[in-house]
Design an enzyme around this catalytic site. Sequence first.
Site, PDB file in Angstrom:
ATOM      1  N   GLN A  13       1.613   0.356  -5.629  1.00 29.28           N
ATOM      2  CA  GLN A  13       1.631  -0.546  -6.781  1.00 29.28           C
ATOM      3  C   GLN A  13       0.220  -0.946  -7.187  1.00 29.28           C
ATOM      4  O   GLN A  13      -0.656  -1.121  -6.341  1.00 29.28           O
ATOM      5  CB  GLN A  13       2.450  -1.790  -6.455  1.00 29.28           C
ATOM      6  CG  GLN A  13       3.944  -1.532  -6.505  1.00 29.28           C
ATOM      7  CD  GLN A  13       4.764  -2.790  -6.329  1.00 29.28           C
ATOM      8  OE1 GLN A  13       5.551  -2.884  -5.397  1.00 29.28           O
ATOM      9  NE2 GLN A  13       4.604  -3.741  -7.215  1.00 29.28           N
ATOM     10  N   SER A  94       1.252   2.112   1.003  1.00 30.27           N
ATOM     11  CA  SER A  94       2.416   1.246   0.815  1.00 30.27           C
ATOM     12  C   SER A  94       3.582   2.030   0.215  1.00 30.27           C
ATOM     13  O   SER A  94       4.105   2.941   0.861  1.00 30.27           O
ATOM     14  CB  SER A  94       2.038   0.033  -0.039  1.00 30.27           C
ATOM     15  OG  SER A  94       3.069  -0.926  -0.067  1.00 30.27           O
ATOM     16  N   LEU A  95       3.976   1.731  -1.009  1.00 28.34           N
ATOM     17  CA  LEU A  95       5.041   2.484  -1.667  1.00 28.34           C
ATOM     18  C   LEU A  95       4.773   3.990  -1.593  1.00 28.34           C
ATOM     19  O   LEU A  95       5.701   4.797  -1.443  1.00 28.34           O
ATOM     20  CB  LEU A  95       5.141   2.065  -3.138  1.00 28.34           C
ATOM     21  CG  LEU A  95       5.928   3.032  -4.024  1.00 28.34           C
ATOM     22  CD1 LEU A  95       7.408   2.914  -3.753  1.00 28.34           C
ATOM     23  CD2 LEU A  95       5.617   2.817  -5.478  1.00 28.34           C
ATOM     24  N   ARG A 119      14.095  -1.522  -2.630  1.00 29.00           N
ATOM     25  CA  ARG A 119      12.957  -2.085  -1.906  1.00 29.00           C
ATOM     26  C   ARG A 119      12.194  -3.075  -2.788  1.00 29.00           C
ATOM     27  O   ARG A 119      11.825  -4.168  -2.354  1.00 29.00           O
ATOM     28  CB  ARG A 119      12.029  -0.957  -1.446  1.00 29.00           C
ATOM     29  CG  ARG A 119      10.770  -1.382  -0.685  1.00 29.00           C
ATOM     30  CD  ARG A 119       9.977  -0.127  -0.308  1.00 29.00           C
ATOM     31  NE  ARG A 119       8.777  -0.405   0.494  1.00 29.00           N
ATOM     32  CZ  ARG A 119       7.563  -0.571   0.007  1.00 29.00           C
ATOM     33  NH1 ARG A 119       7.367  -0.520  -1.321  1.00 29.00           N
ATOM     34  NH2 ARG A 119       6.544  -0.784   0.812  1.00 29.00           N
ATOM     35  N   HIS A 205       3.589  -7.251   2.440  1.00 29.78           N
ATOM     36  CA  HIS A 205       3.081  -6.867   3.760  1.00 29.78           C
ATOM     37  C   HIS A 205       2.732  -8.054   4.652  1.00 29.78           C
ATOM     38  O   HIS A 205       1.885  -7.949   5.533  1.00 29.78           O
ATOM     39  CB  HIS A 205       1.895  -5.899   3.627  1.00 29.78           C
ATOM     40  CG  HIS A 205       2.249  -4.642   2.908  1.00 29.78           C
ATOM     41  ND1 HIS A 205       3.094  -3.699   3.446  1.00 29.78           N
ATOM     42  CD2 HIS A 205       1.910  -4.194   1.673  1.00 29.78           C
ATOM     43  CE1 HIS A 205       3.251  -2.709   2.578  1.00 29.78           C
ATOM     44  NE2 HIS A 205       2.557  -2.995   1.490  1.00 29.78           N
ATOM     45  N   GLN A 254       6.779  -1.399   7.862  1.00 32.07           N
ATOM     46  CA  GLN A 254       5.712  -1.339   6.859  1.00 32.07           C
ATOM     47  C   GLN A 254       5.811  -2.462   5.839  1.00 32.07           C
ATOM     48  O   GLN A 254       4.809  -2.962   5.344  1.00 32.07           O
ATOM     49  CB  GLN A 254       5.754   0.030   6.162  1.00 32.07           C
ATOM     50  CG  GLN A 254       4.582   0.320   5.260  1.00 32.07           C
ATOM     51  CD  GLN A 254       5.034   0.803   3.902  1.00 32.07           C
ATOM     52  OE1 GLN A 254       5.844   0.151   3.240  1.00 32.07           O
ATOM     53  NE2 GLN A 254       4.513   1.935   3.474  1.00 32.07           N
TER      54      GLN A 254
END
Length: 317
Positions: A13, A94-95, A119, A205, A254
């Site tokens: 993102q 991340s994503l 998510r 996170h 994660q």
Amino acid sequence: MTTSHTAFVFPGQGSQKVGMLAAAHAEFPAVRDTFAEAGEALGLDLWTLVQTGPQEALNLTATTQPVLLTSSVALWRAWVAAGGTPPALLAGHSLGEFSALVCAGSLDFADAVRLVRQRGEFMQTAVPVGEGAMAAIIGLDDDSINRICAEIAAEGNGEVAAVNFNSPGQVVIAGHAAAVERAGVALKAAGAKRAMPLPVSAPFHTVLMRPAGEKLEAALASVALAAPAIPVVHNVHALPETSPERIRSLLVEQIYSPVQWTRCVQYMAAQGVRHVVECGPGKVLSGLNKRIDGELNSYSLEEPAGLQDAMAQLAGA
């Protein structure tokens, strides 16, 4: 040492924007087909959203995540269809780790599109809007950031921690809004050059995302995972995994654990990687990777011409 000196990395993102894939990308059948498949899975016209926005819609976490995943997988499929050299390693920020797992053959694309939409919803609803915040800390070492965040959190007025170790001297902190603000002041007093609030709607996170992790775990239980055909370096511990069940648990961890991007890139370089292709919109990771290891050569597939250029330069690399 890897058999290839190339790795592919997939953005997360922050790389979304109207027109983030050029209209000319639609000339690649793999891109058209990928967006059609994602649209069928979600009942949304993602290609039109990418091309015309509005930006506010692209910025909604539950939309951002499937749009970025689809864009990255579309460019990967275009690379493969054109005969591009297979990389030795994959990693995603991340994503982007979901994008990497799809491209590694570990996770079905349609399953992944639906999963990352969920998510995004889980992450958005884990903390009420306005209660959480994130800030980029520039120009201070990791140990000082960890120590000062721990001191602020220990005061008992909210959680705050380092959550994205993006490159040496660039770390993102997150947590409760007031604690993040206090930490920013303390970090600047300790020598940070800048403490910049980020335009995000949730403290990603952090331990505050544990409720999202529990929901994601339940969603993942019904999704098939396979051992990746290309090793994927995971955000949580900066190592590849072969066990589908271990990968499943890492995807849950994660969501509430720091992104160890610096360590991921250092691991890939230690395996012999010299060329890193950013497979997705933007060039955020290319900039970070260069700061992590100045010897790495970066390539971007963001523009159609970039795909041809990278193919030509990486043939046999």
